[in-house]
Design an enzyme around this catalytic site. Structure first.
Site, PDB file in Angstrom:
ATOM      1  N   HIS A  97       0.825  -1.214   0.000  1.00 56.39           N
ATOM      2  CA  HIS A  97       0.000   0.000   0.000  1.00 56.39           C
ATOM      3  C   HIS A  97       0.858   1.261   0.000  1.00 56.39           C
ATOM      4  O   HIS A  97       0.869   2.024   0.963  1.00 56.39           O
ATOM      5  CB  HIS A  97      -0.965  -0.012   1.185  1.00 56.39           C
ATOM      6  CG  HIS A  97      -2.123  -0.945   0.995  1.00 56.39           C
ATOM      7  ND1 HIS A  97      -2.214  -2.178   1.621  1.00 56.39           N
ATOM      8  CD2 HIS A  97      -3.238  -0.837   0.229  1.00 56.39           C
ATOM      9  CE1 HIS A  97      -3.340  -2.774   1.248  1.00 56.39           C
ATOM     10  NE2 HIS A  97      -3.975  -1.982   0.406  1.00 56.39           N
ATOM     11  N   ASP A 105      -6.085   5.101  -1.192  1.00 55.97           N
ATOM     12  CA  ASP A 105      -5.421   4.428  -0.054  1.00 55.97           C
ATOM     13  C   ASP A 105      -4.466   5.374   0.662  1.00 55.97           C
ATOM     14  O   ASP A 105      -3.542   4.917   1.359  1.00 55.97           O
ATOM     15  CB  ASP A 105      -4.638   3.198  -0.550  1.00 55.97           C
ATOM     16  CG  ASP A 105      -5.504   1.940  -0.599  1.00 55.97           C
ATOM     17  OD1 ASP A 105      -6.490   1.868   0.155  1.00 55.97           O
ATOM     18  OD2 ASP A 105      -5.193   1.033  -1.406  1.00 55.97           O
ATOM     19  N   ASP A 122      -8.831  -1.435  -8.312  1.00 59.47           N
ATOM     20  CA  ASP A 122      -8.119  -1.601  -7.037  1.00 59.47           C
ATOM     21  C   ASP A 122      -7.548  -3.002  -6.870  1.00 59.47           C
ATOM     22  O   ASP A 122      -6.444  -3.165  -6.359  1.00 59.47           O
ATOM     23  CB  ASP A 122      -9.098  -1.282  -5.885  1.00 59.47           C
ATOM     24  CG  ASP A 122      -8.404  -1.194  -4.533  1.00 59.47           C
ATOM     25  OD1 ASP A 122      -7.191  -0.920  -4.514  1.00 59.47           O
ATOM     26  OD2 ASP A 122      -9.088  -1.384  -3.507  1.00 59.47           O
TER      27      ASP A 122
HETATM   28  P1  AMP Z   1      -7.209  -1.725  -0.907  1.00 61.27           P
HETATM   29  O1  AMP Z   1      -6.702  -1.700   0.492  1.00 61.27           O
HETATM   30  O2  AMP Z   1      -8.096  -0.560  -1.234  1.00 61.27           O
HETATM   31  O3  AMP Z   1      -6.127  -1.892  -1.902  1.00 61.27           O
HETATM   32  O4  AMP Z   1      -8.211  -2.963  -0.966  1.00 61.27           O
HETATM   33  C1  AMP Z   1      -7.970  -4.154  -1.641  1.00 61.27           C
HETATM   34  C2  AMP Z   1      -7.819  -5.304  -0.699  1.00 61.27           C
HETATM   35  O5  AMP Z   1      -7.520  -6.470  -1.407  1.00 61.27           O
HETATM   36  C3  AMP Z   1      -6.666  -5.037   0.220  1.00 61.27           C
HETATM   37  O6  AMP Z   1      -7.035  -5.334   1.532  1.00 61.27           O
HETATM   38  C4  AMP Z   1      -5.587  -5.985  -0.233  1.00 61.27           C
HETATM   39  O7  AMP Z   1      -4.899  -6.448   0.835  1.00 61.27           O
HETATM   40  C5  AMP Z   1      -6.365  -7.082  -0.916  1.00 61.27           C
HETATM   41  N1  AMP Z   1      -5.582  -7.601  -2.049  1.00 61.27           N
HETATM   42  C6  AMP Z   1      -5.291  -6.956  -3.190  1.00 61.27           C
HETATM   43  N2  AMP Z   1      -4.573  -7.751  -4.004  1.00 61.27           N
HETATM   44  C7  AMP Z   1      -4.396  -8.932  -3.374  1.00 61.27           C
HETATM   45  C8  AMP Z   1      -3.741 -10.143  -3.718  1.00 61.27           C
HETATM   46  N3  AMP Z   1      -3.118 -10.303  -4.862  1.00 61.27           N
HETATM   47  N4  AMP Z   1      -3.780 -11.140  -2.816  1.00 61.27           N
HETATM   48  C9  AMP Z   1      -4.406 -11.008  -1.635  1.00 61.27           C
HETATM   49  N5  AMP Z   1      -5.039  -9.876  -1.263  1.00 61.27           N
HETATM   50  C10 AMP Z   1      -5.060  -8.838  -2.116  1.00 61.27           C
HETATM   51 ZN    ZN Z   2      -6.090  -0.102  -2.918  1.00 61.10          ZN
END
Ligand code: AMP
Ligand code: ZN
Length: 795
Positions: A522, A563, A692
């Site tokens: 992030h 984020d 996202d």
């Molecule tokens: P954001 O925090 O807005 O990016 O929300 C997306 C969520 O999906 C986050 O909590 C990330 O941790 C999760 N996420 C995104 N990509 C992956 C991935 N490749 N594997 C596991 N979790 C993911």
């Molecule tokens: Zn995100």
């Protein structure tokens, strides 16, 4: 007297039948139609019994009057024959001579007749002597004996006739209708549905045997009692309040009601309560019709069978080996649609267009109504639907508990729950975060003078295969400012906002500075990646057709800030740790609320970077609303809600329209679906959500890099949780034991596939979907190889 009737003497009873050939002015058909409420009844020729010991002018008057009126007339001379005749024929009218007590006791005869069951609906008249005004006797003894009324002797044929006609259209007709009620009572008594009738004041007036057996009470324990007195339901008075307010207006109430039977067991019932209007147009009764939700084993078995069939159907529709039963978008889109799903949709659309009650109430009412006429298996399947609608978190698929991969379980638990379900009570407070102000010095490059290496790294930014990591390296981890400038220029953001490129540059700097470079996932590269995906989706034809420029600008800004100030920990962690943010936002959408709020704080606190400063107030408010909505949509607890709403409101109607391709006005209909304000909101939410979490759809090399980064961030969280004695939110993300391939397959299966199926069906993204497939195969292959390497070699 003309021989118009045939006389028959039988046991002292003389029968006079009217001729069907009678064609005088008083001729009437032998059978008359009578309308009684919704019932149409047929009334036979009336039968009159005259009880006169001796023939005289009065008895003749009635005989003649009967003939004139077209009634059948029997004459009895003694009480015994009268009773016998009545029991045999059930006359509608009995006229008893009450003038001569020396022949027989008229009142005693009336009592004997009244003692018989069929007399319930008979009209009995006493012929009395004419008396002087002074001697006028009370009618009470007559009433007490069971007479309906008296007839003061008058042998004039017209007087007799008038009396009969008045009786015919008065008491006799009323009694005839009452007699028909027997069929209605029989219906109630034999009904399998439990039925209760109460008065306007909720006094129980009637319960049928099905009600008695369902509730375990005897009729006598209920009838005459007030509803609130009977412990059929503990919350009855609450219920009555709701009921009262609902049906005061005369509407029916229908819904699910939990009643307690005499044994104290809860019985879940589909209940319909119907107000019955009566005297003075007021509600006089309430009729409750109750059907237990699961009434017998047979029904249960049928339901299981239907469920099993439904599941088989679902499984056969699915093409990915590990996908869960969350949503079958494909079967609702142009590529997999069938007529029935569209029909289902159009009825859904009708449901949604009703506005009087809460939509869920309407849905439940409609399903209840559909159950009425459905065969048993369908009705039972609908019971299950109702159960789900009432009791389940509607948009979240339930994980199969036992055989689910722990990676998926942990991810789902970690991303889809927040403080309200996971709070540990540990009041550890995360240290307050410093906000980065607008830097005093910002490099003043402009789009025209960016360093060549960076310009080169951004060359193919319009393609999906654009590599964000090259830009990250070229910009020394400041990709957001550069990519932002280029993309915002492409979409004309500055001119829309009426701000200078310098303000935009300052803003991008501030936002990027407030991403944590120390987070492995992030950080501002993730934000730049999401911005790239957003711009890519915005340039798709369907999306362009749907959105206005204000939507595009909102989407680009939302992606950039979505984020900001992410601490590299999940919402669950912040709630468990009792962080300031979790406390500020009540453990609800903590991070997403913070990202949105902080973005506006950072933007508006300093004119230098306030990209909104020249906007007209109303436009700003609309834009701000759209940005907040999109940032909040990235919260994962609402994942399935957003995806399902998109599929239902966008994919399904579009699929239906595509099916009817070529029909007149189709273009307009498509445009209507795409551009309603509500649907534009759903499209924007879906767009930012897909952007996202699009990393599993990126080219393999990038997909692997993202998987490594997110796993590292999760590992760091687990380390932290262990170090601080906090609950470990996702135990499988332990750096020593985690299988990244398994976690990626779980994430894709659970969150990505269905969502991108729906988004692809809308925006048409063949290359994106191809990458997703390739990447999944890559993780699967890796997982199998890892498994093989762990297995002991064959001996
Ligand atoms: P954001 O925090 O807005 O990016 O929300 C997306 C969520 O999906 C986050 O909590 C990330 O941790 C999760 N996420 C995104 N990509 C992956 C991935 N490749 N594997 C596991 N979790 C993911
Ligand atoms: Zn995100």
């Amino acid at each position: 007297m003309r021989a118009m009737y045939k006389a028959m003497e039988r046991k002292g009873v003389k029968t006079l039948e009217n001729s069907q050939l009678h064609n005088g002015p008083f001729h009437k058909a032998a059978v008359t139609d009578v309308q009684f409420g919704p019932m149409r009844l047929q009334q036979d020729q009336l039968q009159v019994l005259l009880v006169f010991a001796k023939e005289d002018s009065q008895s003749n008057g009635f005989c003649w009057a009967c003939e004139k009126a077209g009634f059948t007339c029997n004459i009895a001379r003694t009480p015994e024959t009268a009773l016998e005749s009545f029991v045999d024929k059930h006359h509608d009218i009995i006229i008893i001579d009450h003038r001569h007590s020396r022949y027989f006791d008229a009142e005693a005869l009336c009592r004997s007749i009244r003692a018989t069951k069929p007399s319930e609906n008979a009209v009995i008249i006493a012929v009395v002597r004419r008396q002087s005004d002074r001697d006028e006797a009370s009618v009470m003894p007559l009433i007490a004996a069971g007479f309906t009324r008296r007839y003061v002797e008058n042998s004039n044929i017209m007087a007799c006739y008038n009396e009969l006609i008045q009786l015919e259209f008065g008491e006799v007709l009323a009694q005839f209708k009452l007699r028909a009620c027997n069929s209605l009572f029989t219906t109630l008594e034999r009904s399998q549905e439990a039925i209760e009738i109460t008065s306007e004041d909720h006094l129980i007036e009637y319960v049928n045997p099905a009600f008695e057996s369902t509730m375990g009470y005897q009729k006598d324990e209920l009838v005459g009692k007030e509803l609130t007195e009977v412990p059929v339901n503990e919350k009855k008075s609450d219920f009555l309040d709701t009921l009262n307010s609902c049906i005061k207006t005369g509407k029916e109430w229908e819904g699910i009601y939990y009643a307690k039977n005499k044994n104290g067991d809860n019985i879940q019932q589909n209940v319909k309560i119907i107000p019955v209007f009566g005297h003075r147009g007021k509600i006089r009764h309430y009729v409750s019709i109750c059907r237990p939700c699961n009434d017998n084993n047979k029904a249960e078995k049928q339901r299981e069978r239907v469920q099993a069939e439904c599941q088989t159907d679902l499984q056969t529709c699915r093409h990915k080996d590990r996908r869960k039963g969350s949503l079958d978008v494909r079967s609702t889109t142009s590529r997999g649609s069938d007529g029935s799903s569209q029909r289902r949709h159009s009825s859904m659309a009708r449901i949604h267009s009703m506005t009087i009650e809460a939509p869920i109430t309407k849905v439940i009412n409609i399903i209840n109504a559909a159950q009425e006429n459905s065969p048993m298996p369908v009705a039972e399947a609908l019971d299950r639907v109702l159960e789900i609608l009432r009791t389940t978190e509607l948009y979240s698929p339930q994980l199969g508990t036992k055989d689910e991969d722990p990676h998926t379980n942990d991810l789902v638990g970690g991303l889809m729950t927040d403080g309200s379900r996971r709070l540990s009570g540990n009041e550890y407070i995360l240290s307050a975060k410093q906000i980065h102000p607008v830097p005093g010095f910002i490099s003043t490059f402009s789009l025209t003078d960016i360093p060549p290496r960076i310009a080169q790294a951004m060359e193919n930014e319009e393609k999906w295969e654009f590599n964000i990591f090259e830009l990250e390296t070229a910009t020394h981890k400041r990709p957001l400012v550069y990519l932002g400038l280029k993309m915002f220029a492409r979409f004309g953001v500055c001119s829309f906002l009426n701000c200078s490129e310098a303000t935009l540059r300052s803003w991008l700097h501030v936002i990027e500075s407030n991403y944590h470079a120390g987070n492995s996932y992030h950080n501002s590269t993730h934000s730049a990646d999401v911005l790239h995906a957003t711009a890519y989706f915005l340039s798709k034809e369907r999306v362009k057709q749907s959105l206005d420029q204000i939507d595009e600008v909102a989407a680009l800004i939302a992606a950039t800030v979505h984020d900001v100030d992410h601490p590299g920990r999940t919402n669950s962690f912040l709630c468990n740790a009792g962080s300031e943010l979790a406390i500020l936002y009540n453990d609800t959408a903590v991070l997403e609320s913070h990202h949105a709020a902080l973005a506006f704080q950072l933007t508006t606190r300093d004119d230098k970077c306030n990209i909104f400063k020249n906007m007209e107030r109303n436009e700003y408010r609309t834009l701000r609303q759209a940005i907040i909505d999109m940032v909040l949509a990235t919260e994962m607890t609402k994942h399935f809600e957003h995806v399902n709403k998109f599929a239902n409101s966008i994919n399904k109607p579009l699929a239906a329209l595509e099916e009817s391709e070529g029909s007149i006005g189709e273009d307009d209909s498509v445009k209507n679906v795409l551009t309603t304000p509500e649907n534009r909101i759903l499209i924007k939410r879906m767009l930012i959500k897909c952007a996202d979490i699009s990393n599993p759809c990126r080219a393999l090399e990038q997909c692997i890099e993202w998987a490594g980064r997110i796993s590292e961030e999760y590992f760091a969280q687990t380390d932290d949780e262990k170090r601080q004695g906090l609950p470990v939110v996702m135990p499988v993300f332990d750096r020593n034991t985690c299988s990244i391939p398994k976690s990626q397959m779980g994430f894709v299966d659970y969150f990505i596939t269905d969502m991108f199926d729906a988004w692809d069906a809308f925006a048409d993204l063949p290359n994106v979907m191809q990458h997703l497939d390739n990447n999944f195969k890559y993780w699967k292959g890796l997982d199998e190889r890892q498994l093989r390497s762990l297995r002991p070699p064959p001996e």
